[in-house]
Design a protein around this motif. Structure first.
Motif, short mmCIF file in Angstrom:
data_model
loop_
_atom_site.label_atom_id
_atom_site.label_comp_id
_atom_site.label_asym_id
_atom_site.label_seq_id
_atom_site.Cartn_x
_atom_site.Cartn_y
_atom_site.Cartn_z
N PRO A 29 88.26 3.51 -25.23
CA PRO A 29 89.31 2.74 -24.58
C PRO A 29 90.00 3.46 -23.44
N ASP A 30 89.96 4.79 -23.41
CA ASP A 30 90.67 5.54 -22.38
C ASP A 30 89.76 6.01 -21.25
N ASP A 31 88.57 5.49 -21.19
CA ASP A 31 87.60 5.90 -20.19
C ASP A 31 87.57 4.87 -19.06
N PRO A 32 88.18 5.14 -17.89
CA PRO A 32 88.19 4.16 -16.80
C PRO A 32 86.80 3.88 -16.25
N TYR A 33 85.90 4.86 -16.34
CA TYR A 33 84.54 4.66 -15.87
C TYR A 33 83.84 3.56 -16.67
N LEU A 34 83.92 3.66 -17.99
CA LEU A 34 83.30 2.64 -18.83
C LEU A 34 84.05 1.32 -18.74
N ALA A 35 85.36 1.38 -18.57
CA ALA A 35 86.14 0.15 -18.42
C ALA A 35 85.66 -0.64 -17.22
N ALA A 36 85.34 0.06 -16.13
CA ALA A 36 84.83 -0.60 -14.94
C ALA A 36 83.47 -1.22 -15.19
N LYS A 37 82.62 -0.52 -15.97
CA LYS A 37 81.29 -1.05 -16.27
C LYS A 37 81.35 -2.31 -17.13
N ARG A 38 82.37 -2.38 -17.99
CA ARG A 38 82.49 -3.52 -18.89
C ARG A 38 83.23 -4.68 -18.26
N ALA A 39 83.95 -4.44 -17.16
CA ALA A 39 84.86 -5.45 -16.61
C ALA A 39 84.12 -6.58 -15.90
N GLN A 210 70.97 -3.17 -3.79
CA GLN A 210 72.34 -3.63 -3.95
C GLN A 210 73.05 -3.85 -2.60
N LEU A 211 72.73 -4.97 -2.00
CA LEU A 211 73.41 -5.36 -0.76
C LEU A 211 74.85 -5.79 -1.02
N MET A 212 75.07 -6.44 -2.17
CA MET A 212 76.40 -6.92 -2.54
C MET A 212 76.98 -6.07 -3.69
N PRO A 213 78.27 -5.81 -3.68
CA PRO A 213 78.88 -5.02 -4.76
C PRO A 213 78.84 -5.76 -6.09
N SER A 214 78.74 -5.00 -7.18
CA SER A 214 78.70 -5.62 -8.52
C SER A 214 79.95 -5.31 -9.34
N SER A 215 80.87 -4.55 -8.76
CA SER A 215 82.11 -4.22 -9.48
C SER A 215 83.26 -4.16 -8.49
N LEU A 216 84.45 -4.04 -9.01
CA LEU A 216 85.65 -4.02 -8.18
C LEU A 216 86.52 -2.82 -8.53
N PRO A 217 87.24 -2.26 -7.55
CA PRO A 217 88.24 -1.24 -7.89
C PRO A 217 89.28 -1.82 -8.83
N ALA A 218 89.86 -0.97 -9.65
CA ALA A 218 90.82 -1.45 -10.66
C ALA A 218 91.95 -2.27 -10.05
N THR A 219 92.42 -1.87 -8.86
CA THR A 219 93.55 -2.58 -8.23
C THR A 219 93.16 -3.94 -7.69
N TRP A 220 91.86 -4.22 -7.61
CA TRP A 220 91.39 -5.50 -7.08
C TRP A 220 90.86 -6.43 -8.18
N ARG A 221 91.02 -6.08 -9.43
CA ARG A 221 90.44 -6.89 -10.49
C ARG A 221 91.30 -8.12 -10.75
N ARG A 222 90.94 -9.18 -10.06
CA ARG A 222 91.57 -10.48 -10.20
C ARG A 222 90.48 -11.49 -10.54
N ALA A 223 90.83 -12.53 -11.25
CA ALA A 223 89.84 -13.51 -11.69
C ALA A 223 89.08 -14.12 -10.52
N TRP A 224 89.79 -14.46 -9.44
CA TRP A 224 89.10 -15.12 -8.33
C TRP A 224 88.18 -14.16 -7.59
N LEU A 225 88.57 -12.87 -7.50
CA LEU A 225 87.69 -11.89 -6.88
C LEU A 225 86.47 -11.60 -7.75
#
Length: 261
Positions: A29-39, A210-225
């Motif tokens: 739960p405290d691993d931001p790297y894995l949190a990004a992979k799961r998001a 990977q022409l298009m990104p598959s993840s978002l920075p934490a500060t940009w994690r919004r449902a519409w994005l």
């Protein structure tokens, strides 16, 4: 570049499901790297697509090193396909306990690295080395390539994924918007293939990814994005189409250890 090796068909949906299950198998739960992979759901599918490009060099009864494995997602995909008919080892700078549950889940024997580039394995020990998003982070990439040549058997395969592309448009934005997260070391495909020759490797297949990104920075994690990221994934079909391929995020390669040229 001629891809040379033909990757057989695989069930990307099944492998994505196996990877999702693997990522949820252990709590971190405290691993931001894995949190990004799961998001973002697209992240697992992207990794499966990267694995699909290099998996043709994997075979039964191989001894494989997942170099810079962290939580060993590429090893998990190899295990899902090959079962117990492949021997998996992993190395990284992380303490063994950090991802022990993930290593156990994919049956990987882990060793922590204590030197900037030296590896704790005998000469000509591995049939294949997986290097997923690792080379660009090491202190001395040339010394690391020489060391990988040492631990590979003659003719053994070095399988590289997620190598940052010098012309990547997402890297360009990251350097301006999120400089702390941007890669300081980036590579051009043709130049890197030539460089590999000086470290005893011959590139036999490779391309852009990977022409298009598959993840978002934490500060940009919004449902519409997040929804927008999912919708643009279909554009990755153009990742190797000229001139768009020049702007893809990463490179992949299959290289073989040679005794001489």
């Amino acid at each position: 570049m001629d891809h040379g090796l033909r990757v057989p068909e695989l069930d990307e949906t099944a492998l994505s499901g196996a990877l999702d299950a693997f990522l949820c198998a252990a709590a971190a739960p405290d691993d931001p790297y894995l949190a990004a992979k799961r998001a973002q759901p697209a992240t697992a599918r992207e990794l499966v697509r990267a694995y699909a490009k290099i998996r043709g060099a994997l075979q039964l009864r191989q001894r494989v090193l997942d170099w810079g494995c962290r939580h060993a997602a590429l090893s998990a995909l190899a295990r899902a396909e090959f079962g117990t008919d492949i021997e998996l080892h992993g190395s990284d700078v992380c303490p063994a306990d950090d991802y022990a549950a993930f290593h156990a889940a994919c049956g990987l024997a882990y060793r922590r690295l204590t030197h900037p580039w030296q590896l704790p394995y005998p000469d000509a020990h591995f049939d294949t080395v997986l290097a997923g998003g690792t080379l660009e982070h090491v202190p001395n990439d040339g010394a690391s390539l020489t060391e990988l040549w040492r631990v590979l058997k003659p003719g053994g395969a070095l399988l590289i994924t997620h190598l940052p592309n010098a012309g990547s448009w997402t890297e360009f934005l990251s350097r301006r918007l999120f400089p702390a997260q941007a890669h300081q070391r980036r590579y051009a495909l043709a130049a890197f293939c030539r460089r590999l020759l000086h470290h005893g490797f011959e590139a036999v297949a490779g391309g852009h990814h990977q022409l298009m990104p598959s993840s978002l920075p934490a500060t940009w994690r919004r449902a519409w994005l997040a929804g927008a990221v999912e919708r643009v994934q279909r554009l990755n079909a153009l990742e190797n189409v000229w001139p768009l391929r020049r702007f893809s995020a990463t490179l992949w390669l299959i290289a073989r250890r040679r005794e001489g040229f």
